[in-house]
Structures are given as C-alpha cells and as structure tokens.
Design an enzyme around this catalytic site. Structure first.
Site, PDB file in Angstrom:
ATOM      1  N   ARG A  49      72.400  39.808 -33.805  1.00  6.98           N
ATOM      2  CA  ARG A  49      72.454  38.486 -32.804  1.00  6.98           C
ATOM      3  C   ARG A  49      70.940  38.064 -32.196  1.00  6.98           C
ATOM      4  O   ARG A  49      70.560  37.159 -32.029  1.00  6.98           O
ATOM      5  CB  ARG A  49      73.645  38.472 -31.829  1.00  6.98           C
ATOM      6  CG  ARG A  49      74.772  38.226 -32.371  1.00  6.98           C
ATOM      7  CD  ARG A  49      75.742  38.886 -31.923  1.00  6.98           C
ATOM      8  NE  ARG A  49      75.710  40.247 -32.271  1.00  6.98           N
ATOM      9  CZ  ARG A  49      76.356  40.696 -33.269  1.00  6.98           C
ATOM     10  NH1 ARG A  49      77.172  40.004 -33.870  1.00  6.98           N
ATOM     11  NH2 ARG A  49      76.180  41.992 -33.884  1.00  6.98           N
ATOM     12  N   THR A  50      70.326  39.235 -31.599  1.00  4.96           N
ATOM     13  CA  THR A  50      69.205  39.043 -30.717  1.00  4.96           C
ATOM     14  C   THR A  50      68.257  38.462 -31.693  1.00  4.96           C
ATOM     15  O   THR A  50      67.446  37.570 -31.395  1.00  4.96           O
ATOM     16  CB  THR A  50      68.898  40.334 -29.933  1.00  4.96           C
ATOM     17  OG1 THR A  50      70.124  40.882 -29.335  1.00  4.96           O
ATOM     18  CG2 THR A  50      67.661  40.182 -29.116  1.00  4.96           C
ATOM     19  N   LYS A  78      52.204  55.425 -41.019  1.00  7.39           N
ATOM     20  CA  LYS A  78      51.005  56.117 -41.412  1.00  7.39           C
ATOM     21  C   LYS A  78      50.653  56.925 -40.064  1.00  7.39           C
ATOM     22  O   LYS A  78      49.615  57.333 -40.153  1.00  7.39           O
ATOM     23  CB  LYS A  78      49.952  55.138 -41.661  1.00  7.39           C
ATOM     24  CG  LYS A  78      50.237  54.380 -42.964  1.00  7.39           C
ATOM     25  CD  LYS A  78      48.946  53.495 -43.198  1.00  7.39           C
ATOM     26  CE  LYS A  78      49.061  52.351 -43.978  1.00  7.39           C
ATOM     27  NZ  LYS A  78      48.099  51.326 -44.207  1.00  7.39           N
ATOM     28  N   ARG A  99      62.155  45.156 -29.428  1.00  6.89           N
ATOM     29  CA  ARG A  99      63.399  45.890 -29.003  1.00  6.89           C
ATOM     30  C   ARG A  99      62.869  47.357 -29.541  1.00  6.89           C
ATOM     31  O   ARG A  99      62.363  47.489 -30.715  1.00  6.89           O
ATOM     32  CB  ARG A  99      64.543  45.613 -29.737  1.00  6.89           C
ATOM     33  CG  ARG A  99      65.618  46.556 -30.197  1.00  6.89           C
ATOM     34  CD  ARG A  99      66.950  46.102 -30.724  1.00  6.89           C
ATOM     35  NE  ARG A  99      67.498  45.199 -29.766  1.00  6.89           N
ATOM     36  CZ  ARG A  99      68.802  44.689 -30.212  1.00  6.89           C
ATOM     37  NH1 ARG A  99      69.542  45.169 -30.971  1.00  6.89           N
ATOM     38  NH2 ARG A  99      69.274  43.970 -28.777  1.00  6.89           N
ATOM     39  N   HIS A 127      68.583  45.013 -21.113  1.00  6.48           N
ATOM     40  CA  HIS A 127      68.766  43.885 -22.285  1.00  6.48           C
ATOM     41  C   HIS A 127      68.817  42.724 -21.564  1.00  6.48           C
ATOM     42  O   HIS A 127      70.014  41.957 -21.718  1.00  6.48           O
ATOM     43  CB  HIS A 127      69.947  44.063 -23.305  1.00  6.48           C
ATOM     44  CG  HIS A 127      69.926  43.640 -24.282  1.00  6.48           C
ATOM     45  ND1 HIS A 127      69.087  42.328 -24.871  1.00  6.48           N
ATOM     46  CD2 HIS A 127      70.695  43.873 -25.382  1.00  6.48           C
ATOM     47  CE1 HIS A 127      69.409  41.967 -25.832  1.00  6.48           C
ATOM     48  NE2 HIS A 127      70.373  42.669 -26.364  1.00  6.48           N
TER      49      HIS A 127
END
Ligand code: NCD
Length: 299
Positions: A49-50, A78, A99, A127
């Site tokens: 959703r986000t 890497k 996130r 959040h």
C-alpha cells in the site's frame, strides 16, 4: 516544513493542515500540479500500500517516480553504504520516500541530503504517513478527531503505525484502550509521554467487554519480522482475532481500522459488515500522500 520524519515533529495545526489538503484533493477542489517533479521511492523493506499509493499519488498529480524495492538490484549489494546510496539517488529526484528496517534511517537521510525526505516506515519506530491517513480516516468516519474512544489492538511494541497514531491522536483528547499480550505492550517512553500530557489510557488483554464503548477499533498485525526469537512469535501470533460475533452491540458510528496487511487478526466475514473500513482507509492513503507530497514539494 521540509521533511516528514516523525509524528513528534508535527503540531496540531500541521496535522489539521495535511487533513484539510487531503480532503480538498479528494473532493476535486484542489489539484496540485506536480508536472516535472520526480519522487524516488526507496523501499529497503517490503511494502504494498505505501509504495503503490505514493506512486499513484505522484502520477495522478502529473509527477513521476523512480522506484527501488529491496536492495537486490542496487549497489548496496556490492557493499555501498546507505549514506552513499541515499546521497546519490537524491541527485536524481526532487523528494525521497524511504522505508528501512533501521530506526532513524529517514532522520539520518534528511540530515545528509538537500531535498525533502519522507519516512515511509523506519523499523519499529515511526510511520507518520500511515498515521496521517489513519487520522484522515477517523475524521471521515467520525466527523471529528476530538474525544474519540479508541482501542488499539495487537502488536503495540513493534507496531510503528501504532506509535505514530498514538502521538498524532494525543493532540485531540482521546480515550485510549491498549489491548495486547503483555510482551507486546506499548513502549514505556510513549506511555510516559501520555502521562505527561494527562491523556487517559488503560492497558488490557481482552477486547470483548470493551467493544460497545468504542468509536474506533484499530487492529494490527503481530510484527513477525521484528521478533529476535521465532518461537516467541509462534506463541503470540494467534493472540487476537476479531470475528463478526463480537460486534453485536456496537455504537452506530463504530468502525474497524487496520493499516494492513492483515494476517488472521480480522476474519474475512467481518469485511462484509458495515464496520469494516480498512480498504477505504487504504484508499484514503492516496489522498493523504497527494497532500503530503504536494505540501513538501510546492510550499
Ligand atoms: C504497516 C507497516 O509497514 O508498518 N503497513 C503499512 O504500511 N500499511 C503495518 C504492518 O506492516 O503491519
């Protein structure tokens, strides 16, 4: 405001301003123009959703997105540091949405880049964009944010949406019931803050005899990925399940919210009751993210 990192950084007026803007956008009374703007969406942790709602928000306002999901395809693989990755990507975009599993990752990013940063979830910490869409959903279903009686159920320890929502609602004289297994209680520092603001709350283990007092029931998933010990998760995972037969005597304005994803904490038959609001809530995320992006990019 340049960045959106934590609900603790927002004033009551900031929150109301985000909500009013989301409402104007939803009603078609305002259409911010993001043509020529690029958002880099950096998702180091899974998201449905986000990420999709940020992409949709950007594109529906004429902007564009660059998206990273997981670190498998970038130079992090890497051995490149988070700081170098973030500094580099910030050269290509106008706003960063991040996130991360690491608490404080977005705050740190905001200190090392020169474009706005939005925290789309940092570990078990915060959040804020979810909390703003949750508050918008409360306004839409209750007509107000003031004096709401709300039970927050599930994983209050690791649930970052819970932490952000509790901070956000604290401005509006809520009555909180925190329902969780003992080991997943709300962190002490948040309870201390509620005490210092004289906000009434009760902690408990059972939901059944509370339901008919509530305006909002906010249900959350036990955050499996945050447990150090998988056995502990196995013990707690089935702690709560909302079924339609506990919803017999609810108030007329009663609604169930859930940030989603749901695992098994609300049965699917509840979806067909008039109390289920979680999919509409997810849709409200589109308008709230349009509000957030346009306020950070255009004002
Ligand atoms: C939440 C999250 O990522 O914290 N999901 C979301 O953004 N709607 C809730 C969760 O994962 O349980």
């Amino acid at each position: 405001m340049k960045h959106l990192i934590s609900m603790r950084d927002l004033s009551k007026n900031d929150i109301l301003h985000f909500i009013e803007t989301a409402e104007l956008i939803e009603k078609g009374k305002m259409k911010p123009n993001l043509k020529g703007k690029l958002a880099a969406l950096l998702f180091f942790e899974p998201s449905t959703r986000t990420r999709f709602s940020f992409e949709s928000a950007m594109k529906r306002l004429g902007g564009e997105t660059l998206t990273m999901s997981g670190t498998g395809t970038t130079s992090a693989k890497k051995g490149e540091s988070f700081a170098d990755t973030i500094k580099t990507i910030s050269q290509y975009a106008d706003i960063l949405v991040i996130r991360s599993v690491l608490e404080g990752a977005s705050r740190y990013a905001s200190e090392i880049v020169s474009i706005p940063v939005v925290n789309a979830g940092d570990g078990a910490n915060q959040h804020p964009t979810q909390a703003l869409l949750d508050l918008y959903s409360i306004v839409k279903t209750q007509g107000t944010l003031e004096n709401i009686t709300i039970a927050i159920i599930g994983d209050l320890k690791f649930g970052r949406t819970v932490h952000s929502l509790v901070y956000g609602l604290s401005y509006f004289s809520p009555r909180f019931y925190f329902i969780s297994p003992l080991h997943l209680s709300l962190p002490e520092h948040i309870k201390n803050e509620l005490h210092s603001k004289n906000i009434i709350f009760e902690e408990g283990r059972e939901i059944d005899n509370l339901v008919n007092k509530l305006d909002i029931m906010y249900v959350t998933r036990i955050q499996k990925e945050r447990f150090a010990d998988p056995e502990e998760y196995e013990k707690l995972k089935g702690s709560y399940q909302i079924t339609s037969n506990i919803l017999n005597n609810v108030k007329g304005n009663f609604k169930i919210l859930h940030p989603l994803p749901r695992v098994n904490e609300i049965t699917t038959e509840v979806d067909n009751t008039p109390y289920a609001y979680y999919f509409e809530q997810a849709k409200n995320g589109l308008y709230m993210r349009q509000s957030i992006i346009s306020m950070l990019l255009l004002t």
